[in-house]
Design a protein around this motif. Structure first.
Motif, PDB file in Angstrom:
ATOM      1  N   ALA A 283      11.523  44.101  27.953  1.00 36.43           N
ATOM      2  CA  ALA A 283      11.551  43.744  26.526  1.00 36.43           C
ATOM      3  C   ALA A 283      11.606  44.978  25.640  1.00 36.43           C
ATOM      4  CB  ALA A 283      10.337  42.898  26.178  1.00 36.43           C
TER       5      ALA A 283
ATOM      6  N   ALA B   3      18.472  46.775  26.776  1.00 43.00           N
ATOM      7  CA  ALA B   3      18.436  45.308  26.820  1.00 43.00           C
ATOM      8  C   ALA B   3      19.171  44.750  25.611  1.00 43.00           C
ATOM      9  CB  ALA B   3      16.992  44.819  26.843  1.00 43.00           C
TER      10      ALA B   3
ATOM     11  N   THR C 116      21.027  41.661  23.176  1.00 44.17           N
ATOM     12  CA  THR C 116      20.504  40.470  22.491  1.00 44.17           C
ATOM     13  C   THR C 116      20.352  39.296  23.439  1.00 44.17           C
ATOM     14  OG1 THR C 116      21.468  41.172  20.393  1.00 44.17           O
ATOM     15  CG2 THR C 116      20.965  38.837  20.629  1.00 44.17           C
TER      16      THR C 116
ATOM     17  N   LEU D 216      17.165  39.770  25.417  1.00 42.10           N
ATOM     18  CA  LEU D 216      15.980  39.597  24.573  1.00 42.10           C
ATOM     19  C   LEU D 216      15.738  38.125  24.255  1.00 42.10           C
ATOM     20  CD1 LEU D 216      16.403  42.611  22.108  1.00 42.10           C
ATOM     21  CD2 LEU D 216      15.115  42.515  24.252  1.00 42.10           C
TER      22      LEU D 216
ATOM     23  N   ARG E 192       6.334  37.771  25.658  1.00 43.12           N
ATOM     24  CA  ARG E 192       6.663  37.442  24.258  1.00 43.12           C
ATOM     25  C   ARG E 192       5.853  38.299  23.291  1.00 43.12           C
ATOM     26  NH1 ARG E 192       4.717  32.762  23.650  1.00 43.12           N
ATOM     27  NH2 ARG E 192       4.239  32.131  25.790  1.00 43.12           N
TER      28      ARG E 192
ATOM     29  N   LEU F 169       7.581  41.742  23.280  1.00 44.01           N
ATOM     30  CA  LEU F 169       8.877  41.642  22.613  1.00 44.01           C
ATOM     31  C   LEU F 169       8.725  41.515  21.105  1.00 44.01           C
ATOM     32  CD1 LEU F 169      11.988  41.155  22.730  1.00 44.01           C
ATOM     33  CD2 LEU F 169      11.445  38.716  22.945  1.00 44.01           C
ATOM     34  N   CYS F 170       7.828  40.670  20.668  1.00 37.81           N
ATOM     35  CA  CYS F 170       7.729  40.346  19.240  1.00 37.81           C
ATOM     36  C   CYS F 170       6.871  41.316  18.449  1.00 37.81           C
ATOM     37  CB  CYS F 170       7.178  38.929  19.071  1.00 37.81           C
ATOM     38  SG  CYS F 170       8.228  37.646  19.767  1.00 37.81           S
TER      39      CYS F 170
ATOM     40  N   ARG G   9       8.356  46.330  19.145  1.00 33.40           N
ATOM     41  CA  ARG G   9       9.663  46.979  18.994  1.00 33.40           C
ATOM     42  C   ARG G   9      10.407  46.381  17.810  1.00 33.40           C
ATOM     43  NH1 ARG G   9      14.341  45.867  22.996  1.00 33.40           N
ATOM     44  NH2 ARG G   9      15.412  46.352  21.056  1.00 33.40           N
TER      45      ARG G   9
ATOM     46  N   LEU H 238      13.866  44.607  16.415  1.00 32.73           N
ATOM     47  CA  LEU H 238      14.646  43.548  17.045  1.00 32.73           C
ATOM     48  C   LEU H 238      15.943  43.313  16.293  1.00 32.73           C
ATOM     49  CD1 LEU H 238      11.772  40.964  17.653  1.00 32.73           C
ATOM     50  CD2 LEU H 238      12.986  42.255  19.429  1.00 32.73           C
TER      51      LEU H 238
ATOM     52  N   VAL I 295      17.740  37.918  17.163  1.00 36.38           N
ATOM     53  CA  VAL I 295      16.460  37.690  17.833  1.00 36.38           C
ATOM     54  C   VAL I 295      15.368  37.417  16.801  1.00 36.38           C
ATOM     55  CG1 VAL I 295      14.741  38.651  19.415  1.00 36.38           C
ATOM     56  CG2 VAL I 295      17.176  39.136  19.758  1.00 36.38           C
TER      57      VAL I 295
END
Length: 498
Positions: free
Chosen positions: A26, A31, A33, A36, A48, A51-52, A55, A57, A61
């Motif tokens: 993530a 990586a 779209t 992701l 999740r 990821l959320c 970083r 995005l 995303v």
């Protein structure tokens, strides 16, 4: 979705090795779209969350996160310090209280404050429950300080009372006579510590935060001062009032001779000290008192140099969050040109110092001056940043490597350093040989190992090994050298497709 632990730490501890690999993916800059979005749809809360929250995005995303059915996933995004605050602001009317609470709280204190759009702050103030405002004050743009006191919404005017000391007398007067009763009451509370009668009436008779605040910042009546002198509740009472600007001058003179050096030290910070009092404190038996009086604004350079003061290089030299607009350019120049290191340290905090003063302080003989300049000035030169890092070993040392001009090449030679934090410098360079990176991935220091696991020159053989390492799989999966087919296989394996 499956049951999710409540705290971020618990979420991570509950994640198995495959989930930690995916959390690393993530964060992997290669990586795309599509990857992701697949990670966003997986069942792992750890993936999740990473990821959320951890970083920036792509817009597609972000759109998917904003509309994600799981409120905890949206709450991770609400506190993301890497994302444009205007994107986080899209959650301002989220139906779940947890998401709104995290938006009000914002990113943690380990990150620079991320300012929300002013209209978003207004929306939060006018629609959120007070307990969900969290540390909203860190996210309020500076421009709001000038518009909120006269805003048409009472709750917004009410919030303006929180920065009472920064308001003009006209703004304070308007809030004290505001048509809204709640605003008037808040304004009265905000300024009541400046009312000697209030302080006298409400001063607690026991040591507590309220008593400390009033003794240090409240308007002290003669009666309160005499009570503290006659029967202090705690050992710090006299030191507290010694620094209070409302203290009568005759009492200040008394406390400047107090047996307790902490009291004398606080008294030494008062600008109203008479010449004979300054002279006595300049020859005080306690070095902390002498050092405090050495920065008194009324002293000449000759008087400062004659004081046996002491500055320490063991202090924390860190970033200041005071905005550049709060510094006086003339005063900063005066301090920068002083022969007194403590004053030059004050100047080094100013992020708006002009180039001539930056050049001057970059070569300063005092470590504190050099490091504070490196930590706070956006144009601190590369040589100063590296020198400061090598010489300073205190807290927030690593933050020097994030400054705009920090040199990130030709650092491979530091891989042999005895200090593990200096060894990490070699892993900031793209020129460090693969063999060196591989060796550092097995370093005794966990931070060195983690940096090496993400280094793009880590050999493919070692990278594959680390994907099965409980400690470093997360870092290895985030390595941009990870071959795309392998990255896609990791994602497909979680979905049961490989």
């Amino acid at each position: 979705m499956s049951h999710r632990p409540r705290t971020a730490e618990a979420i991570w501890l509950a994640a198995d090795l495959p989930a930690r690999r995916l959390a690393g993916v993530a964060l992997n800059p290669i990586a795309g779209t599509d990857v992701l979005l697949r990670l966003l749809a997986c069942d792992s809360a750890a993936v999740r969350m990473t990821l959320c929250r951890d970083r920036d995005l792509p817009e597609e995303v972000v759109d998917a996160v904003i509309t994600h059915p799981d409120h905890r996933t949206r709450s991770f995004f609400a506190a993301n310090p890497h994302i444009d605050p205007a994107q986080r602001a899209r959650l301002v009317d989220d139906p779940h209280w947890l998401v709104r609470a995290w938006l009000g709280r914002g990113p943690g204190f380990s990150h620079e404050p991320s300012k929300l759009p002013e209209h978003t702050v207004v929306r939060i103030l006018t629609t959120y429950d007070p307990e969900h405002l969290g540390t909203l004050y860190r996210q309020v743009p500076r421009s709001a300080r000038w518009t909120f006191p006269s805003h048409p919404e009472p709750k917004v005017r009410d919030y303006a009372c929180n920065w009472w000391s920064e308001l003009t007398p006209q703004e304070q007067s308007a809030l004290l006579t505001d048509p809204d009763e709640g605003v008037r009451e808040h304004a009265l509370r905000a300024g009541r510590h400046l009312d000697p009668e209030y302080v006298e009436r409400e001063l607690p008779d026991r040591s507590c935060h309220a008593r400390t605040h009033l003794l240090m910042y409240g308007a002290l009546s003669r009666r309160v001062v005499e009570q503290v002198l006659a029967a202090p509740v705690g050992r710090e009472d006299l030191a507290m009032i010694a620094g209070n600007p409302s203290l009568p001058l005759d009492v200040l003179a008394l406390l400047a001779r107090d047996p307790d050096p902490r009291v004398r030290e606080n008294a030494a910070g008062r600008p109203e000290l008479a010449v004979e009092q300054r002279q006595a404190l300049a020859n005080d038996s306690d070095v902390a008192v002498r050092t405090r009086i050495s920065v008194h604004p009324a002293l000449t350079e000759e008087e400062r140099s004659a004081i046996d003061y002491q500055v320490s290089s063991d202090e924390t030299f860190a970033r200041s969050h005071i905005p550049a607009s709060m510094y006086d350019p003339a005063q900063s120049r005066h301090h920068a040109l002083s022969g007194h290191p403590p004053l030059r340290r004050r100047a080094a905090y100013d992020p708006s110092l002009p180039p001539d003063l930056v050049a001057r302080l970059s070569c300063d003989s005092d470590l504190g001056v050099r490091v504070l300049l490196a930590q706070n000035h956006p144009q601190a030169p590369a040589g100063l940043l590296l020198r400061s890092f090598l010489e300073y070993t205190g807290r927030e040392r690593w933050s020097l490597t994030t400054r705009p001009n920090f040199p990130t090449e030709e650092l491979a030679g530091y891989a042999e350093a005895a200090d593990p934090m200096v060894r990490r410098l070699a892993l900031l360079s793209s020129q460090t040989p693969s063999a060196t990176v591989d060796r550092l991935s097995a370093d005794p220091d966990p931070d060195v190992r983690a940096d090496a696991a993400r280094h793009p020159r880590l050999s493919l053989r070692r990278l594959i090994e680390l994907l099965d390492d409980e400690e470093l799989a997360y870092k290895a999966a985030a390595n941009p050298a990870l071959p795309p087919p392998m990255l896609h296989r990791l994602v497909a394996a979680l979905d049961g497709q490989a």
